[in-house]
Enzyme design. Structure first.
Site, PDB file in Angstrom:
ATOM      1  N   SER A 142      36.505   2.647  12.622  1.00  0.00           N
ATOM      2  CA  SER A 142      35.360   1.917  13.177  1.00  0.00           C
ATOM      3  C   SER A 142      35.349   0.510  12.601  1.00  0.00           C
ATOM      4  O   SER A 142      35.803   0.293  11.466  1.00  0.00           O
ATOM      5  CB  SER A 142      34.057   2.628  12.766  1.00  0.00           C
ATOM      6  OG  SER A 142      32.943   1.781  12.988  1.00  0.00           O
ATOM      7  N   TYR A 155      29.099   7.040   6.159  1.00  0.00           N
ATOM      8  CA  TYR A 155      29.978   7.081   7.341  1.00  0.00           C
ATOM      9  C   TYR A 155      31.035   5.977   7.255  1.00  0.00           C
ATOM     10  O   TYR A 155      32.229   6.235   7.428  1.00  0.00           O
ATOM     11  CB  TYR A 155      29.138   6.913   8.616  1.00  0.00           C
ATOM     12  CG  TYR A 155      29.942   6.602   9.844  1.00  0.00           C
ATOM     13  CD1 TYR A 155      30.705   7.589  10.468  1.00  0.00           C
ATOM     14  CD2 TYR A 155      29.973   5.306  10.385  1.00  0.00           C
ATOM     15  CE1 TYR A 155      31.455   7.303  11.603  1.00  0.00           C
ATOM     16  CE2 TYR A 155      30.716   5.016  11.512  1.00  0.00           C
ATOM     17  CZ  TYR A 155      31.451   6.013  12.119  1.00  0.00           C
ATOM     18  OH  TYR A 155      32.203   5.731  13.231  1.00  0.00           O
TER      19      TYR A 155
END
Ligand code: NAP
Length: 249
Positions: A142, A155
């Site tokens: 990401s 995360y």
């Protein structure tokens, strides 16, 4: 053009979202696709039907990627159905918010067990099934690994770990002709981002303002880049992080 004709791909977390988008693009390119899911058999089977309606070949297989015995079964069933493996997409991931103010150990372990341990277990298992010709592993990371949103620190750190694993495994597996790359989307409209309440929120508007191409990504945008990374056009690319984010960093 079917650049990936007759290849077999296992995509983790393909019942919905980015995984389903990659599965549909791969099928258009001639790949026989295994769509792994954990709980959402309806979503996985609907995606299989959609692929079949467009003339593609796909099956759905259940398996929790954070559990070694389920990962072993997943790859064995893939081999039993399609007889080979050419591409692994480590896509399954969870992203619960987990700020310091309301830190949850349960969410911490669920996030690292799915996003990091699941990646390692699937990568390790895939090595039993890639042929001597090698293969391609694509790890979903990401843009948050370099630009984290504060409440998403846990995360984002799992995605940092994925990028280090990508570089290390690319070196470890090069002798087997297995390429390993990380694919970093920006914000993508998926069931996951809808559940978070991000879609049509102020955060969504902020993302659109910050994204040079002016919109949130769609799973199909990511599917096309994954198909490139899996193809022979990317034969000289390994150990890299490719960003697909409309210019958002
Ligand atoms: P999503 O819509 O929430 O879908 C997640 C998928 O992962 C589902 O198919 C889910 O399966 C599966 N999954 C979760 N835990 C699993 C487990 N233990 N075993 C097997 N499958 C499991 O997510 P998404 O937005 O498409 O994100 C997909 C990937 O892209 C993730 O790695 C995410 O970190 C990354 N990413 C997403 C964005 C974004 O904005 N959406 C941006 C950058 C990176 P079931 O539903 O069957 O349980």
């Amino acid at each position: 053009m079917e650049k990936l004709k007759n290849k077999v791909a296992l995509i983790t977390g393909a019942s919905k979202g980015i995984g389903a988008g990659i599965a549909k693009e791969f099928a258009l390119q001639g790949v026989r696709v295994v769509l792994n899911y954990n709980q959402d058999s309806i979503g996985a089977n609907e995606t299989v039907k959609e692929i079949e309606n467009h003339g593609g070949e796909a099956i759905a297989l259940q398996g929790d990627i954070s559990k070694a015995d389920e990962v072993e079964r997943l790859f064995l069933e893939t081999q039993n159905v399609f007889g080979r493996l050419d591409i692994l997409v480590n896509n399954a991931g969870v992203f619960p918010p987990n700020s310091l103010g309301s830190f949850s150990e349960i969410d911490f372990y669920r996030t690292i067990n799915t996003n990091i341990l699941g990646n390692i277990l699937c990568t390790k298992e895939s090595l039993k099934y890639f042929s001597a010709l090698g293969g391609s592993i694509i790890n979903l990371t990401s843009v948050q690994s370099k630009n984290p949103i504060p409440e998403m620190a846990v995360y984002a750190s799992t995605k940092g770990a994925i990028e280090v694993l990508t570089m290390a495994y690319a070196k470890e597996l090069a002798a087997k002709n297995i390429r390993v790359n990380a694919l970093a989307p920006g914000a993508v409209e998926t069931e996951g981002t809808h559940t978070r309440g991000w879609f049509k929120s102020d955060f969504h508007k902020q993302i659109e303002r910050m994204t040079p191409l002016g919109r949130m990504g769609q799973p199909a945008d990511i599917g096309k880049v994954a198909a490139f990374l899996a193809s022979d056009d990317a034969l000289w690319i390994t150990g890299e992080r490719i960003t697909a984010s409309g210019g958002l960093h």
